[in-house]
Design an enzyme around this catalytic site. Sequence first.
Site, PDB file in Angstrom:
ATOM      1  N   GLY A 203      -0.531   2.111  -7.490  1.00 22.36           N
ATOM      2  CA  GLY A 203      -1.017   2.340  -8.852  1.00 22.36           C
ATOM      3  C   GLY A 203      -0.154   3.345  -9.583  1.00 22.36           C
ATOM      4  O   GLY A 203       0.161   3.184 -10.769  1.00 22.36           O
TER       5      GLY A 203
ATOM      6  N   CYS B 165      -3.936   6.058  -5.536  1.00 21.39           N
ATOM      7  CA  CYS B 165      -3.371   4.734  -5.276  1.00 21.39           C
ATOM      8  C   CYS B 165      -1.864   4.839  -5.487  1.00 21.39           C
ATOM      9  O   CYS B 165      -1.411   5.021  -6.629  1.00 21.39           O
ATOM     10  CB  CYS B 165      -3.981   3.685  -6.201  1.00 21.39           C
ATOM     11  SG  CYS B 165      -3.371   2.021  -5.884  1.00 21.39           S
TER      12      CYS B 165
ATOM     13  N   HIS C 239      -1.027  -5.097 -10.763  1.00 16.34           N
ATOM     14  CA  HIS C 239      -1.661  -3.987 -11.472  1.00 16.34           C
ATOM     15  C   HIS C 239      -1.673  -4.230 -12.978  1.00 16.34           C
ATOM     16  O   HIS C 239      -0.764  -4.871 -13.515  1.00 16.34           O
ATOM     17  CB  HIS C 239      -0.883  -2.687 -11.226  1.00 16.34           C
ATOM     18  CG  HIS C 239      -0.967  -2.153  -9.831  1.00 16.34           C
ATOM     19  ND1 HIS C 239      -1.844  -1.170  -9.458  1.00 16.34           N
ATOM     20  CD2 HIS C 239      -0.293  -2.508  -8.703  1.00 16.34           C
ATOM     21  CE1 HIS C 239      -1.694  -0.905  -8.175  1.00 16.34           C
ATOM     22  NE2 HIS C 239      -0.768  -1.712  -7.682  1.00 16.34           N
TER      23      HIS C 239
ATOM     24  N   GLU D 195      -9.324   0.265  -7.546  1.00 20.77           N
ATOM     25  CA  GLU D 195      -8.501  -0.577  -6.687  1.00 20.77           C
ATOM     26  C   GLU D 195      -9.150  -1.934  -6.390  1.00 20.77           C
ATOM     27  O   GLU D 195     -10.347  -2.004  -6.057  1.00 20.77           O
ATOM     28  CB  GLU D 195      -8.227   0.115  -5.348  1.00 20.77           C
ATOM     29  CG  GLU D 195      -7.221   1.229  -5.420  1.00 20.77           C
ATOM     30  CD  GLU D 195      -6.615   1.531  -4.074  1.00 20.77           C
ATOM     31  OE1 GLU D 195      -6.421   0.594  -3.277  1.00 20.77           O
ATOM     32  OE2 GLU D 195      -6.354   2.722  -3.806  1.00 20.77           O
TER      33      GLU D 195
ATOM     34  N   ASN E 253       2.150  -5.560  -5.300  1.00 15.22           N
ATOM     35  CA  ASN E 253       0.778  -6.003  -5.538  1.00 15.22           C
ATOM     36  C   ASN E 253       0.532  -5.927  -7.045  1.00 15.22           C
ATOM     37  O   ASN E 253       1.275  -5.304  -7.772  1.00 15.22           O
ATOM     38  CB  ASN E 253      -0.214  -5.165  -4.714  1.00 15.22           C
ATOM     39  CG  ASN E 253      -0.121  -3.680  -5.015  1.00 15.22           C
ATOM     40  OD1 ASN E 253       0.746  -3.209  -5.759  1.00 15.22           O
ATOM     41  ND2 ASN E 253      -1.039  -2.904  -4.450  1.00 15.22           N
TER      42      ASN E 253
ATOM     43  N   CYS F 246       0.875  -1.168   0.000  1.00 15.78           N
ATOM     44  CA  CYS F 246       0.000   0.000   0.000  1.00 15.78           C
ATOM     45  C   CYS F 246       0.917   1.224   0.000  1.00 15.78           C
ATOM     46  O   CYS F 246       1.460   1.588   1.051  1.00 15.78           O
ATOM     47  CB  CYS F 246      -0.919  -0.007   1.217  1.00 15.78           C
ATOM     48  SG  CYS F 246      -2.038   1.404   1.266  1.00 15.78           S
ATOM     49  N   GLY F 247       1.087   1.828  -1.157  1.00 17.93           N
ATOM     50  CA  GLY F 247       2.069   2.903  -1.287  1.00 17.93           C
ATOM     51  C   GLY F 247       1.722   4.133  -0.478  1.00 17.93           C
ATOM     52  O   GLY F 247       2.573   4.678   0.237  1.00 17.93           O
TER      53      GLY F 247
HETATM   54  N1  LIG Z   1      -4.351   2.244  -2.043  1.00 18.40           N
HETATM   55  C1  LIG Z   1      -3.152   1.460  -1.900  1.00 18.40           C
HETATM   56  C2  LIG Z   1      -3.291   0.062  -2.495  1.00 18.40           C
HETATM   57  C3  LIG Z   1      -4.013  -0.823  -1.521  1.00 18.40           C
HETATM   58  C4  LIG Z   1      -4.025  -2.275  -1.919  1.00 18.40           C
HETATM   59  C5  LIG Z   1      -4.564  -2.525  -3.323  1.00 18.40           C
HETATM   60  N2  LIG Z   1      -5.973  -2.117  -3.410  1.00 18.40           N
HETATM   61  C6  LIG Z   1      -4.469  -4.019  -3.585  1.00 18.40           C
HETATM   62  O1  LIG Z   1      -5.484  -4.716  -3.397  1.00 18.40           O
HETATM   63  O2  LIG Z   1      -3.379  -4.463  -3.966  1.00 18.40           O
HETATM   64  C7  LIG Z   1      -1.915   2.173  -2.412  1.00 18.40           C
HETATM   65  O3  LIG Z   1      -1.816   3.403  -2.145  1.00 18.40           O
HETATM   66  O4  LIG Z   1      -1.035   1.524  -2.998  1.00 18.40           O
END
Ligand SMILES: N[C@@H](CCC[C@H](N)C(=O)O)C(=O)O
Length: 257
Positions: free
Chosen positions: A204, A201, A143, A192, A141, A66-67
């Site tokens: 993201g 994000c 993307h 997300e 994570n 979670c960045g």
């Molecule tokens: N909002 C977060 C990402 C949180 C986890 C993401 N939704 C996932 O499921 O991998 C960020 O700022 O990176």
Amino acid sequence: MHGLGNDFVVVDARTDPVAIDADRARAIADRHTGIGCDQIILIGPGSDTDVSMRIWNADGSEVAACGNATRCVPVLVGRDVSIRTAAGILHAALEGDGATVDMGKPSFDWNAIPLAYAMDTRALPLAWGELANPVAVNVGNPHVVFFVPDVHAVPLETLGPDIEYDLVFPERINVNIAHVLAPDHLVMRTWERGAGLTRACGTGACATFAAGRLLDLLAPSARLDLPGGSLRLAESGDGHLLMSGPATHVFTGEASL
Ligand SMILES: N[C@@H](CCC[C@H](N)C(=O)O)C(=O)O
């Protein structure tokens, strides 16, 4: 706390252990019957780092990165910190009204995203409505990143969940759309995994910057404009993603949930 409006309930369990599971995470995140947030962040003691961090999405799913929350940790602790996460050790340094975080190196290996079968992650041979041929990348994570002519013309609220739950993504996926305005500037939005449309994000932004670098669309340093504000992304000499931006402590309170 929040990072550009991506909001968190941060539980500081460095001295007293706290148990969180999917049900409790959903209860905390509920904006009607709980406190309300995009993610729940549990900060604990670190064995080989200053602290540990666990992350749950609003739907109760536990994830590894979670960045935006990673930038909140040094602000909460009050100093530069090393953080043990499920994705590895991260280093976050206080800077201005937030922090700079070394988010590590991106991976474009199809089985590291992961994908259900081997594909060219530079341009997946897939389409969902008007969105096609994304880059797939893991930054702790998973993307996908679509480059589009106008991020505001894409019905992300409908295409986002269709892509998130496509079986080609065995662990689901975070969905990013981006419009490159210049080699050092883009605008983006994110659907997300486990949280839906958010104001920002951080991972993201990391994924989108890494995808833009892979496709030679972006310079080694760029400003990324998200709905909640701007982040700066840079690529270090050894290919690490360095993300800088604000982190805001809203209030500290007591809650029994
Ligand atoms: N909002 C977060 C990402 C949180 C986890 C993401 N939704 C996932 O499921 O991998 C960020 O700022 O990176």
